[in-house]
Design a protein around this motif. Structure first.
Motif, mmCIF file in Angstrom:
data_model
loop_
_atom_site.group_PDB
_atom_site.id
_atom_site.type_symbol
_atom_site.label_atom_id
_atom_site.label_comp_id
_atom_site.label_asym_id
_atom_site.label_seq_id
_atom_site.Cartn_x
_atom_site.Cartn_y
_atom_site.Cartn_z
ATOM 1 N N ASP A 95 7.889 5.128 -6.941
ATOM 2 C CA ASP A 95 6.543 5.324 -7.485
ATOM 3 C C ASP A 95 5.461 4.788 -6.551
ATOM 4 O O ASP A 95 4.488 4.157 -6.980
ATOM 5 N N GLY A 96 5.658 5.011 -5.249
ATOM 6 C CA GLY A 96 4.649 4.650 -4.271
ATOM 7 C C GLY A 96 4.587 3.178 -3.902
ATOM 8 O O GLY A 96 3.643 2.737 -3.249
ATOM 9 N N ASN A 145 0.816 -1.218 0.000
ATOM 10 C CA ASN A 145 0.000 0.000 0.000
ATOM 11 C C ASN A 145 0.849 1.268 0.000
ATOM 12 O O ASN A 145 0.331 2.372 0.109
ATOM 13 N N GLY A 146 2.164 1.097 -0.089
ATOM 14 C CA GLY A 146 3.043 2.257 -0.200
ATOM 15 C C GLY A 146 3.268 3.023 1.078
ATOM 16 O O GLY A 146 3.700 4.171 1.039
ATOM 17 N N CYS A 147 3.020 2.405 2.228
ATOM 18 C CA CYS A 147 3.140 3.133 3.496
ATOM 19 C C CYS A 147 4.585 3.443 3.869
ATOM 20 O O CYS A 147 4.855 4.369 4.626
ATOM 21 N N PRO A 149 0.293 7.157 -0.434
ATOM 22 C CA PRO A 149 0.351 6.671 0.950
ATOM 23 C C PRO A 149 1.482 7.266 1.770
ATOM 24 O O PRO A 149 1.335 7.487 2.967
ATOM 25 N N TYR A 150 2.619 7.552 1.131
ATOM 26 C CA TYR A 150 3.747 8.092 1.894
ATOM 27 C C TYR A 150 3.512 9.516 2.395
ATOM 28 O O TYR A 150 4.237 9.999 3.260
ATOM 29 N N GLU A 170 -2.760 13.625 5.269
ATOM 30 C CA GLU A 170 -2.535 14.010 6.667
ATOM 31 C C GLU A 170 -1.073 14.412 6.847
ATOM 32 O O GLU A 170 -0.254 13.628 7.312
ATOM 33 N N ILE A 171 -0.760 15.627 6.433
ATOM 34 C CA ILE A 171 0.603 16.144 6.567
ATOM 35 C C ILE A 171 0.820 16.607 8.006
ATOM 36 O O ILE A 171 0.014 17.361 8.555
#
Length: 202
Positions: free
Chosen positions: A32-33, A14-16, A99-100, A154-155
């Motif tokens: 690329d995520g 999921n690119g977390c 996701p990142y 959510e930054i």
């Protein structure tokens, strides 16, 4: 040689980025995520990354792989603070949502800063998602895209690193406008680098 090594299922990823953070040797990176095994010879086969993965995308497999190079991995570990966490980094190319970005400390930097300030990677990039650009060369208003990145994710915080030259004021202005237009209250700061590579007091 045949040995135990990790396998990453891109469909489940999921690119977390949790696995990349958990990998002490720096064998895993985010491209690329998606998580990628960047260097077989950095993977020790112990699997510190496995419990960090929330989707079960990482498993062990036995296959032909380069031997684990402990010395190279140790050297890479000491330099890990200089590694990018995300790709692409250009503001124009970066996705609006990824996701990142969730829970990220966002670093938005003028691209000259990494060349002007010798310790840029160690001081600014560590534990940050990085976006770079040049408001003069790109001739585009970054504020619209930055607004959507901040609004849709959510930054946690925003750090701006810019040069002392007047054209770099466009970068700071774009971030300030994006924060205002996003409707969110997020801590942010600005660092200014001189053309001779010093951090200036504001």
């Amino acid at each position: 040689m045949i040995r135990k090594i990790i396998h990453i299922d891109e469909e489940k990823c999921n690119g977390c980025g949790a696995c990349a953070n958990a990998c002490h040797e720096g064998a895993i990176g985010m491209i690329d995520g998606k998580a990628k095994l960047l260097r077989e010879d950095y993977c020790d086969g112990l699997g510190d990354c496995l419990p960090a993965c929330p989707t079960g995308a990482i498993t062990f497999e036995e296959r032909e792989a380069a031997a684990y190079d402990e010395e190279a991995a140790r050297k890479n570990q000491t330099e890990k603070s200089a590694q990018l966490f995300n790709w692409p980094v250009q503001i124009k190319l970066a996705p609006v949502s990824a996701p990142y970005f969730d829970g990220a400390n966002l670093l938005i930097a003028a691209d000259c800063t990494a060349y002007a300030y010798a310790s840029f990677h160690g001081k600014f990039i560590r534990n940050h998602v990085v976006l770079i650009g040049c408001p003069k060369l790109d001739a585009v208003d970054y504020s619209e895209k930055l607004t959507e990145i901040i609004r849709q994710n959510e930054i946690r915080s925003v750090s701006v690193v810019r040069m002392e030259v007047p054209c770099c004021g466009g970068m700071e202005h774009a971030v300030k406008t994006a924060l205002q237009n996003s409707g969110k209250v997020i801590p942010w700061n600005v660092t200014v680098v001189s053309i001779d590579g010093k951090i200036l007091e504001r």
